[in-house]
Design a protein around this motif. Structure first.
Motif, short mmCIF file in Angstrom:
data_model
loop_
_atom_site.label_atom_id
_atom_site.label_comp_id
_atom_site.label_asym_id
_atom_site.label_seq_id
_atom_site.Cartn_x
_atom_site.Cartn_y
_atom_site.Cartn_z
N GLU A 29 -62.76 120.91 176.01
CA GLU A 29 -62.15 122.15 175.55
C GLU A 29 -62.22 123.20 176.65
OE1 GLU A 29 -60.38 121.91 172.21
OE2 GLU A 29 -61.45 123.80 172.09
N SER A 30 -63.42 123.37 177.19
CA SER A 30 -63.60 124.35 178.26
C SER A 30 -64.86 123.97 179.02
CB SER A 30 -63.78 125.75 177.66
OG SER A 30 -64.94 125.80 176.89
N ALA A 31 -64.97 124.42 180.28
CA ALA A 31 -66.14 124.10 181.07
C ALA A 31 -66.51 125.29 181.95
CB ALA A 31 -65.88 122.88 181.94
N THR A 70 -67.35 111.29 183.55
CA THR A 70 -68.52 112.18 183.51
C THR A 70 -68.40 113.25 182.43
OG1 THR A 70 -67.55 113.49 185.26
CG2 THR A 70 -69.36 112.05 185.89
N SER A 71 -67.17 113.65 182.12
CA SER A 71 -67.06 114.74 181.14
C SER A 71 -67.00 114.25 179.71
CB SER A 71 -65.87 115.64 181.45
OG SER A 71 -64.68 114.91 181.34
N ASN A 125 -70.66 112.86 176.66
CA ASN A 125 -71.93 113.52 176.89
C ASN A 125 -72.61 113.70 175.54
OD1 ASN A 125 -72.26 114.01 179.60
ND2 ASN A 125 -71.02 115.88 179.57
N ALA A 135 -75.23 124.99 176.73
CA ALA A 135 -74.13 124.05 176.92
C ALA A 135 -73.15 124.57 177.96
CB ALA A 135 -73.41 123.82 175.60
N VAL A 189 -70.47 122.90 178.85
CA VAL A 189 -69.14 122.37 178.58
C VAL A 189 -69.01 122.17 177.08
CG1 VAL A 189 -69.96 120.02 179.05
CG2 VAL A 189 -67.53 120.52 179.16
N VAL A 190 -67.81 122.49 176.57
CA VAL A 190 -67.58 122.35 175.14
C VAL A 190 -66.45 121.36 174.92
CG1 VAL A 190 -66.95 123.56 173.02
CG2 VAL A 190 -68.25 124.74 174.78
N THR A 191 -66.69 120.33 174.14
CA THR A 191 -65.63 119.37 173.86
C THR A 191 -65.11 119.62 172.45
OG1 THR A 191 -67.13 117.74 172.96
CG2 THR A 191 -66.71 117.63 175.32
#
Lengths: 96, 191
Positions: free
Chosen positions: A25-27, B19-20, B23, B82, B84-86
């Protein structure tokens, strides 16, 4: 040879950034820094180039008084990435 | 810099996407926290009832209140860490927020005697079965999905047993749906 490839994406670091952002979503800037292994300066420059092309959205803010940069891929960026992957696949097929 | 071959390009894309994604975040904390709190609450309730204590249900607001406070603090901390947000993270967050709201509505209905306490327990067990099953599906983690199904089965069983046994069924379902997958998730994260 690579004339059909999007020059903005045909660059190791910029391609890494977009590939990382495509799945999330965002990083945060620091996440990208850690995963790409690039230097801060170079990463900033490449992020700005992608931002200028509207491939990514960059939000600057603060967290606990420290500056915080968050990146997000845009629909334009997703489209460009898909075209790039298609073009690369095309080259690979020609080689076979 | 621009002399990447197409194979190199593909390698970068694969590597970065790998890698992304997947997680597995430190979600186990919440399963273990609530697992232990509900287990202690349901067993204490059962034991106090056996000793003919007047208000065995008092353990619930006490322990659940503690859990809510700890969860909010931990949630804020983990969220801040966090980088990074998925989409999966966000979906799970909204799922458990809605869960909390529905639980409140069910508890309110039970306190106002619009539904029986057995009915509310069955609803709550089904609800955490739902939360666990959906989370398991999103995380692609089978033990959570199996835990969710087990919670539903035990919720159905609760409809047909003596009400005094319902607390033991809650204890059993929380072990299968929260504690076991919680510890499995934790050991997976360490690796």
């Amino acid at each position: 040879m690579f004339k059909d490839l999007d020059p903005l994406l045909h660059n190791q670091l910029r391609l890494s950034i977009i590939s990382l952002l495509i799945g999330v979503e965002s990083a945060e800037f620091n996440f990208l820094l850690e995963k790409t292994g690039a230097t801060r300066g170079n990463l900033s420059v490449q992020i700005n180039k992608l931002k200028e092309a509207s491939y990514i959205d960059v939000k600057k803010g603060f967290r606990n008084n420290y500056p915080l940069t968050t990146c997000k891929i845009t629909p334009v960026g997703i489209d460009a990435f898909e075209k790039y992957v298609e073009a690369i696949s095309g080259y690979l097929r020609k080689e076979d | 810099m621009n002399t990447m071959t197409e194979k190199e390009s593909l390698r970068i894309i694969h590597e970065m996407i790998a890698t992304s994604k997947g997680n597995l975040k430190d979600n186990s904390f919440f399963y273990l926290l609530w697992g232990w709190l509900v287990l202690i609450a349901s067993l204490s309730h059962f034991i106090l009832e056996q000793f003919k204590y007047d208000q065995p249900y008092l353990v619930w607001p006490l322990l659940m209140g503690t859990g809510a406070v700890v969860s909010v603090i931990a949630g804020i901390r983990i969220g801040k860490k966090a980088k990074v947000v998925t989409l999966v993270d966000r979906s799970i967050m909204y799922l458990w927020w809605s869960f909390l709201v529905v639980i409140m509505i069910v508890l309110l209905m039970a306190s106002l005697q619009k539904i029986s306490w057995v009915g509310s327990n069955v609803l709550i067990m089904s609800m955490y079965g739902l939360g666990t099953f959906v989370s398991g599906g999103l995380l692609k983690f089978k033990p959570l999905m199996i835990g969710g199904i087990a919670a539903w089965i035990l919720a159905l069983v609760a409809l047909f047993v003596d009400p005094s046994w319902v607390m033991l069924l809650i204890a059993a379902s929380i072990i299968i749906a929260y504690l076991v997958p919680g510890y499995m998730l934790k050991s997976k994260e360490v690796k």
